[in-house]
Write a protein that holds these residues in place. Sequence first.
Motif, PDB file in Angstrom:
ATOM      1  N   GLY A  86      24.888  -1.212 -24.618  1.00 48.53           N
ATOM      2  CA  GLY A  86      23.818  -0.318 -24.195  1.00 48.53           C
ATOM      3  C   GLY A  86      22.838  -0.887 -23.193  1.00 48.53           C
ATOM      4  N   PHE A  87      23.069  -2.102 -22.705  1.00 50.64           N
ATOM      5  CA  PHE A  87      22.127  -2.724 -21.774  1.00 50.64           C
ATOM      6  C   PHE A  87      22.810  -3.036 -20.453  1.00 50.64           C
ATOM      7  CE2 PHE A  87      20.593  -3.642 -26.035  1.00 50.64           C
ATOM      8  CZ  PHE A  87      19.318  -3.121 -25.948  1.00 50.64           C
ATOM      9  N   ARG A  88      22.161  -2.644 -19.367  1.00 52.24           N
ATOM     10  CA  ARG A  88      22.690  -2.889 -18.027  1.00 52.24           C
ATOM     11  C   ARG A  88      21.641  -3.595 -17.191  1.00 52.24           C
ATOM     12  NH1 ARG A  88      26.316  -1.881 -20.908  1.00 52.24           N
ATOM     13  NH2 ARG A  88      27.427   0.072 -20.991  1.00 52.24           N
ATOM     14  N   ARG A  89      22.111  -4.534 -16.386  1.00 48.56           N
ATOM     15  CA  ARG A  89      21.244  -5.294 -15.490  1.00 48.56           C
ATOM     16  C   ARG A  89      21.514  -4.816 -14.069  1.00 48.56           C
ATOM     17  NH1 ARG A  89      20.822 -11.340 -16.740  1.00 48.56           N
ATOM     18  NH2 ARG A  89      19.269 -10.411 -18.129  1.00 48.56           N
ATOM     19  N   VAL A  90      20.452  -4.469 -13.353  1.00 51.22           N
ATOM     20  CA  VAL A  90      20.550  -4.049 -11.964  1.00 51.22           C
ATOM     21  C   VAL A  90      19.885  -5.125 -11.107  1.00 51.22           C
ATOM     22  CG1 VAL A  90      19.959  -2.272 -10.264  1.00 51.22           C
ATOM     23  CG2 VAL A  90      20.506  -1.612 -12.629  1.00 51.22           C
ATOM     24  N   ARG A  91      20.690  -5.730 -10.241  1.00 52.24           N
ATOM     25  CA  ARG A  91      20.169  -6.761  -9.330  1.00 52.24           C
ATOM     26  C   ARG A  91      19.929  -6.137  -7.967  1.00 52.24           C
ATOM     27  NH1 ARG A  91      20.391 -11.834 -11.361  1.00 52.24           N
ATOM     28  NH2 ARG A  91      21.739 -12.137 -13.175  1.00 52.24           N
ATOM     29  N   ILE A  92      18.745  -6.417  -7.398  1.00 54.62           N
ATOM     30  CA  ILE A  92      18.405  -5.866  -6.087  1.00 54.62           C
ATOM     31  C   ILE A  92      18.034  -6.952  -5.094  1.00 54.62           C
ATOM     32  CG2 ILE A  92      17.608  -3.685  -7.090  1.00 54.62           C
ATOM     33  CD1 ILE A  92      14.681  -4.723  -6.456  1.00 54.62           C
ATOM     34  N   ARG A  93      18.154  -6.592  -3.827  1.00 50.94           N
ATOM     35  CA  ARG A  93      17.682  -7.406  -2.704  1.00 50.94           C
ATOM     36  C   ARG A  93      16.771  -6.535  -1.845  1.00 50.94           C
ATOM     37  NH1 ARG A  93      23.012  -8.360  -1.670  1.00 50.94           N
ATOM     38  NH2 ARG A  93      22.795  -7.214   0.264  1.00 50.94           N
ATOM     39  N   ILE A  94      15.701  -7.115  -1.354  1.00 50.37           N
ATOM     40  CA  ILE A  94      14.818  -6.407  -0.442  1.00 50.37           C
ATOM     41  C   ILE A  94      15.094  -6.944   0.962  1.00 50.37           C
ATOM     42  CG2 ILE A  94      12.424  -5.954   0.208  1.00 50.37           C
ATOM     43  CD1 ILE A  94      13.252  -4.681  -2.484  1.00 50.37           C
ATOM     44  N   GLU A  95      15.370  -6.028   1.871  1.00 43.60           N
ATOM     45  CA  GLU A  95      15.704  -6.391   3.251  1.00 43.60           C
ATOM     46  C   GLU A  95      14.677  -5.781   4.196  1.00 43.60           C
ATOM     47  OE1 GLU A  95      19.647  -4.835   3.591  1.00 43.60           O
ATOM     48  OE2 GLU A  95      20.507  -6.406   2.334  1.00 43.60           O
TER      49      GLU A  95
ATOM     50  N   ALA B 187       0.807  -1.224   0.000  1.00 48.88           N
ATOM     51  CA  ALA B 187       0.000   0.000   0.000  1.00 48.88           C
ATOM     52  C   ALA B 187       0.840   1.273   0.000  1.00 48.88           C
ATOM     53  CB  ALA B 187      -0.939  -0.008   1.205  1.00 48.88           C
ATOM     54  N   SER B 188       2.080   1.183   0.503  1.00 52.92           N
ATOM     55  CA  SER B 188       2.955   2.351   0.518  1.00 52.92           C
ATOM     56  C   SER B 188       4.406   1.897   0.446  1.00 52.92           C
ATOM     57  CB  SER B 188       2.732   3.202   1.765  1.00 52.92           C
ATOM     58  OG  SER B 188       3.326   2.600   2.884  1.00 52.92           O
ATOM     59  N   THR B 189       5.266   2.794  -0.007  1.00 54.99           N
ATOM     60  CA  THR B 189       6.663   2.403  -0.207  1.00 54.99           C
ATOM     61  C   THR B 189       7.351   1.984   1.079  1.00 54.99           C
ATOM     62  OG1 THR B 189       7.370   4.728  -0.110  1.00 54.99           O
ATOM     63  CG2 THR B 189       6.945   3.781  -2.296  1.00 54.99           C
ATOM     64  N   ARG B 190       6.981   2.560   2.204  1.00 54.22           N
ATOM     65  CA  ARG B 190       7.641   2.185   3.467  1.00 54.22           C
ATOM     66  C   ARG B 190       7.508   0.689   3.747  1.00 54.22           C
ATOM     67  NH1 ARG B 190       9.820   5.015   7.498  1.00 54.22           N
ATOM     68  NH2 ARG B 190       8.927   6.980   6.813  1.00 54.22           N
ATOM     69  N   GLN B 191       6.447   0.059   3.270  1.00 57.72           N
ATOM     70  CA  GLN B 191       6.228  -1.369   3.495  1.00 57.72           C
ATOM     71  C   GLN B 191       7.198  -2.249   2.710  1.00 57.72           C
ATOM     72  OE1 GLN B 191       2.068  -1.497   2.422  1.00 57.72           O
ATOM     73  NE2 GLN B 191       1.447  -1.425   4.571  1.00 57.72           N
ATOM     74  N   ILE B 192       7.931  -1.672   1.774  1.00 51.82           N
ATOM     75  CA  ILE B 192       8.893  -2.443   0.977  1.00 51.82           C
ATOM     76  C   ILE B 192      10.053  -2.918   1.841  1.00 51.82           C
ATOM     77  CG2 ILE B 192      10.594  -2.311  -0.909  1.00 51.82           C
ATOM     78  CD1 ILE B 192       8.613  -0.273  -2.253  1.00 51.82           C
ATOM     79  N   GLY B 193      10.531  -2.067   2.735  1.00 51.51           N
ATOM     80  CA  GLY B 193      11.747  -2.361   3.485  1.00 51.51           C
ATOM     81  C   GLY B 193      12.918  -1.698   2.781  1.00 51.51           C
ATOM     82  N   ARG B 194      14.114  -2.089   3.118  1.00 54.38           N
ATOM     83  CA  ARG B 194      15.309  -1.482   2.516  1.00 54.38           C
ATOM     84  C   ARG B 194      15.637  -2.182   1.195  1.00 54.38           C
ATOM     85  NH1 ARG B 194      18.714   2.237   3.117  1.00 54.38           N
ATOM     86  NH2 ARG B 194      20.896   2.039   2.553  1.00 54.38           N
ATOM     87  N   LEU B 195      15.990  -1.398   0.194  1.00 55.17           N
ATOM     88  CA  LEU B 195      16.369  -1.931  -1.109  1.00 55.17           C
ATOM     89  C   LEU B 195      17.886  -1.823  -1.245  1.00 55.17           C
ATOM     90  CD1 LEU B 195      14.635  -1.285  -4.486  1.00 55.17           C
ATOM     91  CD2 LEU B 195      17.100  -0.978  -4.294  1.00 55.17           C
ATOM     92  N   ARG B 196      18.527  -2.934  -1.546  1.00 52.43           N
ATOM     93  CA  ARG B 196      19.976  -2.959  -1.784  1.00 52.43           C
ATOM     94  C   ARG B 196      20.227  -3.235  -3.262  1.00 52.43           C
ATOM     95  NH1 ARG B 196      22.612  -0.900   2.497  1.00 52.43           N
ATOM     96  NH2 ARG B 196      21.985  -1.923   4.405  1.00 52.43           N
ATOM     97  N   VAL B 197      21.067  -2.426  -3.875  1.00 52.79           N
ATOM     98  CA  VAL B 197      21.516  -2.728  -5.230  1.00 52.79           C
ATOM     99  C   VAL B 197      22.703  -3.659  -5.062  1.00 52.79           C
ATOM    100  CG1 VAL B 197      22.474  -1.837  -7.375  1.00 52.79           C
ATOM    101  CG2 VAL B 197      20.673  -0.557  -6.193  1.00 52.79           C
ATOM    102  N   ALA B 198      22.485  -4.923  -5.356  1.00 53.88           N
ATOM    103  CA  ALA B 198      23.515  -5.942  -5.137  1.00 53.88           C
ATOM    104  C   ALA B 198      24.597  -5.900  -6.211  1.00 53.88           C
ATOM    105  CB  ALA B 198      22.871  -7.326  -5.095  1.00 53.88           C
ATOM    106  N   LYS B 199      24.193  -5.593  -7.454  1.00 55.80           N
ATOM    107  CA  LYS B 199      25.162  -5.667  -8.545  1.00 55.80           C
ATOM    108  C   LYS B 199      24.608  -4.945  -9.770  1.00 55.80           C
ATOM    109  CE  LYS B 199      28.011  -9.235 -10.691  1.00 55.80           C
ATOM    110  NZ  LYS B 199      28.229 -10.666 -10.833  1.00 55.80           N
ATOM    111  N   VAL B 200      25.495  -4.346 -10.534  1.00 56.70           N
ATOM    112  CA  VAL B 200      25.155  -3.776 -11.838  1.00 56.70           C
ATOM    113  C   VAL B 200      26.030  -4.501 -12.857  1.00 56.70           C
ATOM    114  CG1 VAL B 200      25.103  -1.711 -13.282  1.00 56.70           C
ATOM    115  CG2 VAL B 200      24.569  -1.531 -10.833  1.00 56.70           C
ATOM    116  N   GLU B 201      25.382  -5.107 -13.862  1.00 56.14           N
ATOM    117  CA  GLU B 201      26.102  -5.914 -14.844  1.00 56.14           C
ATOM    118  C   GLU B 201      25.940  -5.340 -16.247  1.00 56.14           C
ATOM    119  OE1 GLU B 201      25.548 -10.416 -13.511  1.00 56.14           O
ATOM    120  OE2 GLU B 201      23.633  -9.327 -13.570  1.00 56.14           O
ATOM    121  N   ASN B 202      26.956  -5.534 -17.064  1.00 54.07           N
ATOM    122  CA  ASN B 202      26.910  -5.181 -18.466  1.00 54.07           C
ATOM    123  C   ASN B 202      26.310  -6.371 -19.215  1.00 54.07           C
ATOM    124  OD1 ASN B 202      27.405  -4.632 -21.153  1.00 54.07           O
ATOM    125  ND2 ASN B 202      29.491  -3.925 -20.814  1.00 54.07           N
TER     126      ASN B 202
END
Length: 142
Positions: A132-141, A113-128
């Motif tokens: 022109g294309f990049r992959r962003v891997r995230i973890r929700i904590e 219902a609101s962004t606070r309920q997501i928890g902390r977002l960690r960007v674990a890795k950025v890959e080529n």
Amino acid sequence: MRTHSGLHVLCGVVFRDYGCLVTGGNMEPGVARMDFNLPEVPPGFKEAVEEACNAEITADRRIDVRTLPRAEAFEIPDIIRTATNLVPEDVEEVRIVDIVGLDTQADGGTHVASTRQIGRLRVAKVENKGRGFRRVRIRIED
């Protein structure tokens, strides 16, 4: 729901700050990836994106869901945040997810219902992932 909503925050931040569209993605509970049409990774990108995402999460932005007739939905600027429009042409009612003040787009998934309920977002890795294309891997904590 937390992971999916976290991807919307990520998408909103990367679109707002870098002007990039989504070219792919995948998610599982607590972990996900999103691919962007980002030609080059600017210095400090990973840290800047993580910081901006968590600022949006902390802002406790309301997440609204509504359905609009197709013609009305497609009048909303940038309603499609993917490089390819994935809404089939025969869909007459389009479901809109709005992280108020950050990200509005067509989407069929479940959300908190609101962004606070997501928890902390960690960007674990950025890959080529190619030219022109990049992959962003995230973890929700918690």
